[in-house]
Design a protein around this motif. Structure first.
Motif, mmCIF file in Angstrom:
data_model
loop_
_atom_site.group_PDB
_atom_site.id
_atom_site.type_symbol
_atom_site.label_atom_id
_atom_site.label_comp_id
_atom_site.label_asym_id
_atom_site.label_seq_id
_atom_site.Cartn_x
_atom_site.Cartn_y
_atom_site.Cartn_z
ATOM 1 N N ILE A 1 46.536 -64.319 5.731
ATOM 2 C CA ILE A 1 45.982 -65.071 4.597
ATOM 3 C C ILE A 1 45.245 -66.279 5.179
ATOM 4 O O ILE A 1 45.860 -67.267 5.554
ATOM 5 N N TYR A 2 43.919 -66.175 5.259
ATOM 6 C CA TYR A 2 43.117 -67.122 6.022
ATOM 7 C C TYR A 2 41.996 -67.716 5.172
ATOM 8 O O TYR A 2 41.410 -67.047 4.325
ATOM 9 N N GLY A 3 41.683 -68.961 5.436
ATOM 10 C CA GLY A 3 40.410 -69.534 5.040
ATOM 11 C C GLY A 3 40.121 -69.564 3.560
ATOM 12 O O GLY A 3 38.954 -69.546 3.169
ATOM 13 N N ASN A 4 41.132 -69.598 2.718
ATOM 14 C CA ASN A 4 40.899 -69.688 1.282
ATOM 15 C C ASN A 4 40.725 -71.155 0.872
ATOM 16 O O ASN A 4 41.334 -72.052 1.450
ATOM 17 N N LYS A 5 39.928 -71.397 -0.147
ATOM 18 C CA LYS A 5 39.632 -72.766 -0.552
ATOM 19 C C LYS A 5 40.800 -73.422 -1.285
ATOM 20 O O LYS A 5 40.831 -74.641 -1.414
ATOM 21 N N SER B 1 47.149 -69.355 7.315
ATOM 22 C CA SER B 1 46.552 -70.445 8.083
ATOM 23 C C SER B 1 45.129 -70.740 7.643
ATOM 24 O O SER B 1 44.469 -69.910 7.006
ATOM 25 N N HIS B 2 44.663 -71.928 7.998
ATOM 26 C CA HIS B 2 43.299 -72.386 7.769
ATOM 27 C C HIS B 2 42.899 -72.327 6.299
ATOM 28 O O HIS B 2 41.720 -72.172 5.978
ATOM 29 N N ASN B 3 43.851 -72.446 5.407
ATOM 30 C CA ASN B 3 43.529 -72.593 3.990
ATOM 31 C C ASN B 3 43.275 -74.069 3.682
ATOM 32 O O ASN B 3 43.830 -74.958 4.325
ATOM 33 N N SER B 4 42.453 -74.324 2.675
ATOM 34 C CA SER B 4 41.972 -75.686 2.470
ATOM 35 C C SER B 4 43.040 -76.623 1.915
ATOM 36 O O SER B 4 42.952 -77.834 2.111
#
Length: 959
Positions: free
Chosen positions: A647-651, A671-674
């Motif tokens: 689950i990556y990079g969601n705003k 990771s890397h979620n806003s």
């Protein structure tokens, strides 16, 4: 004469004047002459094919402007098909000598009409012999009563199509017949234009207006190049028939109705039709990928959908184009069509993810001198049980390699690959039973194909547009759909219910007012490799005990959920790319279930997966990334096993869940979620029943009313056996790292278990418990290198911290204002206090190992009270141990704590050995997650769930 004696161009000019028989003779001279005849494909063969009144353009009606691969081959197929009616040899199979007494086919030519030998069709049929040709002269031919066709004849209209109009109702009683180049209109007394119950009938280049063809088994038919205007075909238990290159328009009901199981009593023509169907299938032109804006595939199944958004995730010091719904390289290519869009997009993404560089969270901003001093006091803790998971996070190369491996594993499969691996799908795709419909056009009417009562139909290369529905398959029937185009239907494109099944593969289904594919009431189709997009509602709906295998589809740009599962729908959803939807990627609601595995779910406006109101799916091994909101939403009363997902990079948040939900989050990479990695909330203010595009307006009253009484007993027993009762939400063995806010944010009114997670490098604290009226259990986690504190517990929260390793966070290790216990944790190397108790905190702090480099190991302020005993406090540079308030000595008991100082580096290396650094997981390294929840044994305390406080469906607000 030798071919080389003249230039090829001159030969082609000479041979262009030859008739068909002469061309055949020339091709038999030698190989050079044969190749010369073949070279006439674009000239003479094209003239012959288009000049025949019995045929139309080979790609009519769908692509009349596209030339066939070979005009000669097309003409050959048309010619052979037109002679099928003459192959009736059932009366000769008993003895070959009977052929001596057989009348030669086409013996006579009888003219009917003004100036002909016969004034009416009825009179000509009375005088006709078998296989005679009856030529209807131009004009209107009307028969007052039903015409009986008792001898096999060929009835052909003279002139162009439309010159001959026949007003009659014909009932065939002979083995075979052919009708060509006529306009059929109904007689005054019936709407039936033609009927056969035993013989074979062939229609070529005819128009049918305001009437019906009826074919009952063992009768059969072949219909080519015909137009049906407000007309239809009804097939009952037909073993095999072919409808090819026909146009249907303006139907008041279904254009083609297929009823009943294909009869075992096969007509004589069936074997010839089977041969013809196989040869036509082999010669069908494959769709050109370049002609479809979403068919170009590169890398691992990316699509080109015009200018679309890309996403790059920063992993360590590298940028990995691991995936935005459609693959970075292919998408950047399409985005170049709009330069301004591409530039703005790239700038926005670089600015957004610059702050998420994982290396920036892993080390403090210290001077060289401070680093040297701190190194002297640093306790080694890297050998704890979750260190392998932590290593995968902190080493950017490992994480980048893992992402690339994930891309490779989730590559979209082609239909050919699916058929090679799935023998059932292969068998369905090659089957020839029932009604075969090829390269037809269905438009501007109520329905396309209606299949019921165990009927079977195969649809290939056809177009369905501007209908109420394209295909409706019910009552144990079977439909096979390959390479069709279905769009702008007023309801669902394909509708299956009542145990219907079949194969829906490689179709382009788009712009329909309801679902692209609607599966209900025990229907169980295979849905493979389709493009389902731009719908005004959901892409695929599985409702009311519907099942199905949904695999390797491209589902994008739909106004509601890409796949919507509810009312005990239970499909297997795997290997799909679901992206750019205006709502959720996959929504599971109202007791829906499903096995959702190995999908790419990206760039959706709402949650990548949305689970609520009793939805209980298995969400496993999916890539959920680049969403405009949260990655996974578990709303009110949602359940399910959420396991092994990236689950990556969601705003929004990586996972957003309500405290009244009961999911199990196991072994996910978040990771890397806003915003938060995982957020648990009690409620959302002023939330409506559904977010826009979540299916709130779907018409499911029938399924809702019957949802409780139609469960399949066998599947229900299997489901209950595979799942154990769930009473407490569980987060276990997840990697929650490099998110834009806290790794785990809790505002809960229910019990919650947080077990054996790695919470690392988040831009705020590791764990923040702001509300917890029931016990939140935080055990055996590794919480390290977060930009603020490790754990924050607000006032009036009930928390148990046990067996955690809380290391090198940029503020305090643990700050608590609430109640509970802090037992057997390692709180080491944090930049501020190891443990801080504030306000009215009431905690039992025992058997912890605590060290702070520059501040107190344990600090108590305000009215903090409780028990602080048997803790082991390692000295830091500040030489501070315990700060205690002087005003509440009676309420705060501090006893039997040990302060350790050391002078040698060897002493420090031995400090976290007995026991070793926490967390401790049974068996050492974290075990791999098992397939079913029932197979996992977790040593957790359970609490009876208090249930939901209200029955609203709470949607996720984009933050």
């Amino acid at each position: 004469m030798e071919v080389g004696g003249l230039p090829v161009e001159l030969w082609q000019l000479i041979l262009s004047y030859l008739r068909l028989p002469d061309l055949g003779r020339c091709s038999l001279v030698c190989r050079a002459w044969y190749e010369l005849i073949l070279s006439l494909d674009k000239t003479r063969w094209r003239q012959l094919c288009l000049g025949c009144l019995e045929h139309r353009h080979p790609n009519w009606p769908n692509k009349p402007g596209v030339e066939p691969q070979s005009w000669r081959e097309a003409f050959k197929q048309h010619y052979l098909a037109s002679k099928t009616w003459t192959k009736n040899v059932q009366d000769l199979e008993s003895s070959n000598c009977l052929s001596l007494f057989r009348r030669r086919k086409g013996w006579r030519r009888l003219c009917v009409g003004a100036g002909g030998e016969f004034g009416s069709l009825r009179a000509a049929l009375a005088a006709a012999s078998p296989y005679d040709r009856l030529v209807l002269l131009p004009g209107v031919h009307e028969e007052q009563g039903e015409v009986l066709l008792k001898v096999p004849v060929e009835v052909v209209g003279q002139g162009k199509l439309g010159d001959v109009v026949l007003l009659a109702s014909i009932d065939q009683h002979c083995p075979t017949a052919r009708l060509c180049n006529m306009v059929f209109m109904p007689a005054r007394f019936t709407s039936v234009l033609y009927k056969t119950t035993s013989g074979y009938v062939q229609f070529d280049n005819c128009n049918f207006e305001s009437g019906q063809l009826q074919v009952h088994a063992p009768g059969t038919c072949q219909v080519k190049f015909c137009t049906f205007s407000q007309s239809s075909i009804h097939l009952r238990s037909v073993a095999l028939c072919i409808l090819e290159n026909c146009e249907f328009s303006g139907s008041e009901n279904a254009s083609v109705t297929v009823e009943g199981c294909p009869s075992s009593d096969r007509n004589w023509a069936c074997k010839h039709l089977a041969v013809l169907a196989k040869s036509c299938a082999a010669s069908m032109q494959e769709p050109d990928p370049a002609s479809c804006p979403v068919a170009k595939q590169d890398g691992w199944g990316e699509l080109l959908l015009g200018p679309v958004r890309t996403c790059k995730i920063v992993v360590g010091e590298e940028q990995s184009s691991f995936l935005s719904a459609v693959g970075a390289q292919a998408l950047l290519g399409s985005a170049q069509e709009d330069t301004e869009f591409g530039n703005n997009l790239q700038a926005a993404k670089e600015e957004e993810y610059l702050a998420l560089d994982s290396s920036s969270s892993d080390s403090d901003l210290l001077s060289d001198d401070e680093e040297d001093v701190q190194a002297a006091y640093k306790l080694p803790y890297q050998a704890h049980s979750l260190s392998p998971m932590l290593a995968n996070i902190t080493h950017s190369r490992l994480q980048s390699n893992r992402l690339h491996a994930l891309q490779r594993d989730l590559k979209l499969k082609t239909l050919q690959q699916e058929l090679q691996q799935d023998k059932e799908a292969q068998s369905l795709a090659s089957s020839l039973q029932g009604c075969i419909i090829r390269q037809c056009l269905f438009r501007d009417g109520k329905g396309g194909i209606f299949i019921y009562s165990q009927g079977q139909a195969k649809l290939e290369g056809s177009i369905f547009r501007d209908l109420t529905y394209a295909v409706r398959c019910i009552q144990n029937s079977k439909v096979i759909m390959l390479r069709n185009d279905i769009h702008h239907c007023k309801a669902s494109g394909i509708f299956l219910r009542l145990s219907a099944g079949g194969l829906i593969a490689d179709n382009n289904i788009h712009s329909n007012c309801e679902a692209g594919v609607d599966i209900r009431k025990g229907a169980n189709p295979l849905v493979l490799c389709n493009k389902i997009h731009s719908g005004l509602r959901s892409g695929i709906v599985v409702v009311g005990n519907g099942k199905g295998i949904i695999r390797s589809n491209q589902i994008y740009g739909n106004k509601e959920a890409g796949i919507y599962i509810l009312y005990n729908g239970n499909p297997a959803v795997s290997g799909n790319h679901i992206f750019q939807g205006l709502a959720a990627g996959i929504a599971v609601n109202e007791n829906g279930r499903g096995q959702i595995t190995g999908n790419v779910i990206c760039e959706n406006q709402w949650g990548g997966a949305d689970i609520r109101h009793g939805g209980d799916p298995v969400l496993r091994n999916n890539l959920i990334s680049c969403g405009y909101s949260d990655g996974v939403v578990v709303g009110e009363c949602g359940k399910g096993i959420i396991e092994g997902n990236a689950i990556y990079g969601n705003k929004g948040c990586g996972v957003w869940m309500m405290s009244s939900s009961l999911p199990h989050l196991i072994n996910n990479q978040i990771s890397h979620n806003s915003i938060y990695g995982v957020a648990v909330f009690c409620h959302k203010d002023h939330a409506g029943d559904y977010p826009p595009g979540q299916g709130g307006g779907e018409s499911f009253q029938e399924e809702r009313a019957g949802a409780g009484g139609e469960n399949d007993p066998d599947s229900e027993e299997e489901y209950l056996a595979a799942r154990r009762p769930i009473s407490v939400a569980l987060l276990e063995l997840n990697s929650i790292n490099h998110n834009g806010a806290a790794g785990l944010h809790v505002e809960s009114s229910e019990a919650l278990n947080i077990i054996a997670n790695v919470i690392h490098g988040n831009r705020d604290g590791g764990v923040a418990v702001l509300q917890s009226s029931q016990l939140t259990r935080i055990a055996d986690n590794s919480i390290s290198c977060n930009s603020r504190g490790g754990v924050l517990v607000e006032a009036e929260c009930q928390v148990e911290l046990r067996g955690n390793g809380i290391y090198e966070n940029s503020s305090h290790g643990v700050v608590s204002k609430g109640e509970g216990v802090i037992v057997e944790n390692d709180i080491i190397g944090n930049r501020r206090c190891g443990l801080q108790l504030l306000q009215a905190a009431d905690m039992k702090v025992t058997k912890n190992r605590i060290q702070s480099f520059r501040d107190y190991g344990i600090a108590l302020f305000d009215e903090a009270k409780g028990l602080v005993q048997e803790n082991l406090i390692f000295q830091g540079r500040s030489k501070k141990s315990i700060l205690r308030p002087m005003s509440n000595t009676e309420d705060c008991i501090i006893q039997n704590n040990v302060l350790l100082t050391f002078k040698k580096r060897f002493d420090m290396e031995c400090m976290l050995i007995n026991p070793p650094a926490r967390p401790h997981i049974e068996g050492g390294a974290p075990r791999s997650c098992m397939a079913a929840g029932s197979q996992r044994v977790s040593s957790i305390t359970t609490r009876v769930d208090g249930g939901c406080h209200n029955h609203r469906s709470i949607f996720c607000t984009i933050l």
